[in-house]
Design a protein around this motif. Structure first.
Motif, PDB file in Angstrom:
ATOM      1  N   ALA A 192       0.828  -1.208   0.000  1.00 57.77           N
ATOM      2  CA  ALA A 192       0.000   0.000   0.000  1.00 57.77           C
ATOM      3  C   ALA A 192       0.860   1.254   0.000  1.00 57.77           C
ATOM      4  O   ALA A 192       0.538   2.246  -0.680  1.00 57.77           O
ATOM      5  CB  ALA A 192      -0.919  -0.002   1.207  1.00 57.77           C
ATOM      6  N   LEU A 193       1.939   1.246   0.751  1.00 57.37           N
ATOM      7  CA  LEU A 193       2.793   2.435   0.848  1.00 57.37           C
ATOM      8  C   LEU A 193       3.476   2.736  -0.488  1.00 57.37           C
ATOM      9  O   LEU A 193       3.637   3.896  -0.865  1.00 57.37           O
ATOM     10  CB  LEU A 193       3.833   2.233   1.949  1.00 57.37           C
ATOM     11  CG  LEU A 193       3.277   1.872   3.338  1.00 57.37           C
ATOM     12  CD1 LEU A 193       4.400   1.874   4.375  1.00 57.37           C
ATOM     13  CD2 LEU A 193       2.165   2.812   3.767  1.00 57.37           C
ATOM     14  N   GLU A 194       3.846   1.679  -1.210  1.00 51.99           N
ATOM     15  CA  GLU A 194       4.451   1.874  -2.525  1.00 51.99           C
ATOM     16  C   GLU A 194       3.447   2.479  -3.500  1.00 51.99           C
ATOM     17  O   GLU A 194       3.777   3.401  -4.267  1.00 51.99           O
ATOM     18  CB  GLU A 194       4.967   0.547  -3.082  1.00 51.99           C
ATOM     19  CG  GLU A 194       5.569   0.663  -4.483  1.00 51.99           C
ATOM     20  CD  GLU A 194       5.958  -0.677  -5.080  1.00 51.99           C
ATOM     21  OE1 GLU A 194       6.471  -0.684  -6.213  1.00 51.99           O
ATOM     22  OE2 GLU A 194       5.720  -1.714  -4.424  1.00 51.99           O
ATOM     23  N   LYS A 195       2.222   1.980  -3.470  1.00 53.46           N
ATOM     24  CA  LYS A 195       1.187   2.528  -4.341  1.00 53.46           C
ATOM     25  C   LYS A 195       0.944   3.995  -4.019  1.00 53.46           C
ATOM     26  O   LYS A 195       0.749   4.823  -4.913  1.00 53.46           O
ATOM     27  CB  LYS A 195      -0.105   1.728  -4.197  1.00 53.46           C
ATOM     28  CG  LYS A 195      -0.016   0.271  -4.629  1.00 53.46           C
ATOM     29  CD  LYS A 195       0.352   0.138  -6.093  1.00 53.46           C
ATOM     30  CE  LYS A 195       0.374  -1.331  -6.517  1.00 53.46           C
ATOM     31  NZ  LYS A 195       0.802  -1.499  -7.937  1.00 53.46           N
ATOM     32  N   ALA A 196       0.952   4.335  -2.731  1.00 51.38           N
ATOM     33  CA  ALA A 196       0.730   5.716  -2.322  1.00 51.38           C
ATOM     34  C   ALA A 196       1.795   6.639  -2.912  1.00 51.38           C
ATOM     35  O   ALA A 196       1.490   7.726  -3.433  1.00 51.38           O
ATOM     36  CB  ALA A 196       0.725   5.809  -0.801  1.00 51.38           C
ATOM     37  N   ARG A 197       3.029   6.226  -2.829  1.00 54.25           N
ATOM     38  CA  ARG A 197       4.118   7.041  -3.384  1.00 54.25           C
ATOM     39  C   ARG A 197       3.937   7.261  -4.879  1.00 54.25           C
ATOM     40  O   ARG A 197       4.201   8.345  -5.409  1.00 54.25           O
ATOM     41  CB  ARG A 197       5.468   6.377  -3.100  1.00 54.25           C
ATOM     42  CG  ARG A 197       5.854   6.359  -1.624  1.00 54.25           C
ATOM     43  CD  ARG A 197       7.261   5.804  -1.439  1.00 54.25           C
ATOM     44  NE  ARG A 197       7.632   5.778  -0.032  1.00 54.25           N
ATOM     45  CZ  ARG A 197       7.485   4.739   0.773  1.00 54.25           C
ATOM     46  NH1 ARG A 197       6.945   3.600   0.298  1.00 54.25           N
ATOM     47  NH2 ARG A 197       7.849   4.793   2.035  1.00 54.25           N
ATOM     48  N   ASN A 198       3.481   6.225  -5.575  1.00 56.08           N
ATOM     49  CA  ASN A 198       3.273   6.352  -7.019  1.00 56.08           C
ATOM     50  C   ASN A 198       2.158   7.341  -7.339  1.00 56.08           C
ATOM     51  O   ASN A 198       2.238   8.088  -8.324  1.00 56.08           O
ATOM     52  CB  ASN A 198       2.959   4.984  -7.621  1.00 56.08           C
ATOM     53  CG  ASN A 198       4.158   4.057  -7.634  1.00 56.08           C
ATOM     54  OD1 ASN A 198       5.302   4.509  -7.604  1.00 56.08           O
ATOM     55  ND2 ASN A 198       3.917   2.755  -7.658  1.00 56.08           N
ATOM     56  N   PHE A 199       1.120   7.368  -6.518  1.00 56.31           N
ATOM     57  CA  PHE A 199       0.051   8.336  -6.735  1.00 56.31           C
ATOM     58  C   PHE A 199       0.527   9.765  -6.460  1.00 56.31           C
ATOM     59  O   PHE A 199       0.095  10.706  -7.135  1.00 56.31           O
ATOM     60  CB  PHE A 199      -1.160   8.008  -5.865  1.00 56.31           C
ATOM     61  CG  PHE A 199      -2.044   6.934  -6.413  1.00 56.31           C
ATOM     62  CD1 PHE A 199      -2.749   7.127  -7.600  1.00 56.31           C
ATOM     63  CD2 PHE A 199      -2.193   5.715  -5.758  1.00 56.31           C
ATOM     64  CE1 PHE A 199      -3.571   6.139  -8.132  1.00 56.31           C
ATOM     65  CE2 PHE A 199      -3.017   4.724  -6.276  1.00 56.31           C
ATOM     66  CZ  PHE A 199      -3.703   4.926  -7.466  1.00 56.31           C
ATOM     67  N   VAL A 200       1.409   9.933  -5.488  1.00 59.59           N
ATOM     68  CA  VAL A 200       1.962  11.264  -5.219  1.00 59.59           C
ATOM     69  C   VAL A 200       2.720  11.776  -6.444  1.00 59.59           C
ATOM     70  O   VAL A 200       2.634  12.962  -6.801  1.00 59.59           O
ATOM     71  CB  VAL A 200       2.888  11.234  -3.987  1.00 59.59           C
ATOM     72  CG1 VAL A 200       3.634  12.566  -3.830  1.00 59.59           C
ATOM     73  CG2 VAL A 200       2.080  10.953  -2.724  1.00 59.59           C
ATOM     74  N   LYS A 201       3.439  10.891  -7.107  1.00 58.50           N
ATOM     75  CA  LYS A 201       4.179  11.271  -8.310  1.00 58.50           C
ATOM     76  C   LYS A 201       3.255  11.745  -9.418  1.00 58.50           C
ATOM     77  O   LYS A 201       3.682  12.449 -10.342  1.00 58.50           O
ATOM     78  CB  LYS A 201       5.008  10.087  -8.807  1.00 58.50           C
ATOM     79  CG  LYS A 201       6.128   9.678  -7.867  1.00 58.50           C
ATOM     80  CD  LYS A 201       6.828   8.412  -8.361  1.00 58.50           C
ATOM     81  CE  LYS A 201       7.875   7.921  -7.374  1.00 58.50           C
ATOM     82  NZ  LYS A 201       8.514   6.655  -7.837  1.00 58.50           N
ATOM     83  N   GLU A 202       1.979  11.353  -9.339  1.00 57.86           N
ATOM     84  CA  GLU A 202       1.001  11.758 -10.352  1.00 57.86           C
ATOM     85  C   GLU A 202       0.241  13.023  -9.953  1.00 57.86           C
ATOM     86  O   GLU A 202      -0.691  13.433 -10.649  1.00 57.86           O
ATOM     87  CB  GLU A 202       0.007  10.622 -10.594  1.00 57.86           C
ATOM     88  CG  GLU A 202       0.627   9.367 -11.180  1.00 57.86           C
ATOM     89  CD  GLU A 202       1.116   9.556 -12.610  1.00 57.86           C
ATOM     90  OE1 GLU A 202       0.661  10.520 -13.271  1.00 57.86           O
ATOM     91  OE2 GLU A 202       1.965   8.757 -13.056  1.00 57.86           O
ATOM     92  N   GLY A 203       0.619  13.638  -8.837  1.00 59.54           N
ATOM     93  CA  GLY A 203       0.026  14.910  -8.468  1.00 59.54           C
ATOM     94  C   GLY A 203      -1.068  14.875  -7.424  1.00 59.54           C
ATOM     95  O   GLY A 203      -1.856  15.810  -7.304  1.00 59.54           O
TER      96      GLY A 203
END
Length: 257
Positions: free
Chosen positions: A64-75
């Motif tokens: 879940a934490l990895e997915k969260a970081r990826n969403f942050v990269k998308e704004g």
């Protein structure tokens, strides 16, 4: 709750200069403490659309934490929501089944936990309160859908290989978000009968929805730790993972304007 120390004042995120930070946020759901984690870009200076992310049945895991970081990269600014309480992470699949079953068998409790996180997220000065989407993976997808069915004022719901069934179907006039379901065509844990019933539920509430099947994909196709043997009913599929991510980001960005 005190005002967040992350208040944004100036300019938007520079996609080439992202500094992802996390902040622990604790609050209560009735008498249970929920220990969620906020992910944000410390270089960003404006309020952003929010994502309330619900993990798979392991709980607050690295997945879940990895997915969260990826969403942050998308704004986006992302709150990974604690459903089990006290930041609980299941030590194995047996415990994950035991924990998740508590909420699957008590959808009102599931909704209460999800709504507590949603209400806490809206208190933060860093998030656009009228522009929050719920994202869920597997068990977390079920949680995200129950939050939507409860009448929460969500912008969008995106679920990956989620359980779609519910004993408390959405009520017309009380279902607000646009919906995107990303599903393995060969998922043995969510049979086609469940899929069709879910689609009919969305029709009854006149939802704006999309449903995407991925061929040669079973349950947990976005999780690299699921192995690569589809015969087990749970397996990672690199191509489906990549394609579903692209569709999800496109859907979110289209519908946050």
């Amino acid at each position: 709750m005190k005002k967040s120390s992350l208040i944004y004042e100036c300019s938007p995120t520079n996609a080439l200069n992202i500094s992802i930070k996390k902040k622990n946020i604790s609050y209560y759901s009735e008498k249970t403490i929920l220990k969620s984690v906020l992910f944000y870009d410390s270089n960003n200076k404006v309020k952003l659309p929010g994502i309330l992310l619900f993990s798979d049945w392991l709980g607050m895991s690295d997945f879940a934490l990895e997915k969260a970081r990826n969403f942050v990269k998308e704004g986006f600014i992302v709150l990974v929501a604690d459903v089990y309480g006290d930041g609980k992470i299941a030590k194995d699949q047996k415990e994950a089944l035991e924990l998740s079953s508590i909420y699957k068998n008590n959808r009102l409790l599931m909704r209460e936990r999800a709504n507590s996180s949603f209400e806490e997220f809206k208190k933060l000065d860093v998030v656009k309160k009228n522009n929050i989407s719920a994202i869920g993976y597997c068990f977390g997808g079920t949680v995200a859908l129950e939050l939507a069915r409860s009448g929460a004022d969500l912008k969008n719901v995106v679920v990956f290989h989620a359980g779609l069934d519910t004993p408390l179907e959405a009520v017309p006039g009380n279902f607000k978000p646009k919906v995107l379901a990303l599903h393995g065509a060969d998922d043995p844990h969510v049979p086609i009968e469940q899929v069709l019933k879910f689609q009919e539920e969305l029709r009854k509430v006149k939802a704006d929805w999309s449903f995407v099947f991925y061929g040669n994909s079973v349950h947990s196709f976005t999780n690299k730790k699921a192995g690569t043997d589809p015969s087990k009913g749970v397996a990672y599929n690199k191509l489906a993972d990549k394609r579903s991510w692209s569709v999800a980001i496109s859907f979110l960005k289209e519908n946050i304007k």
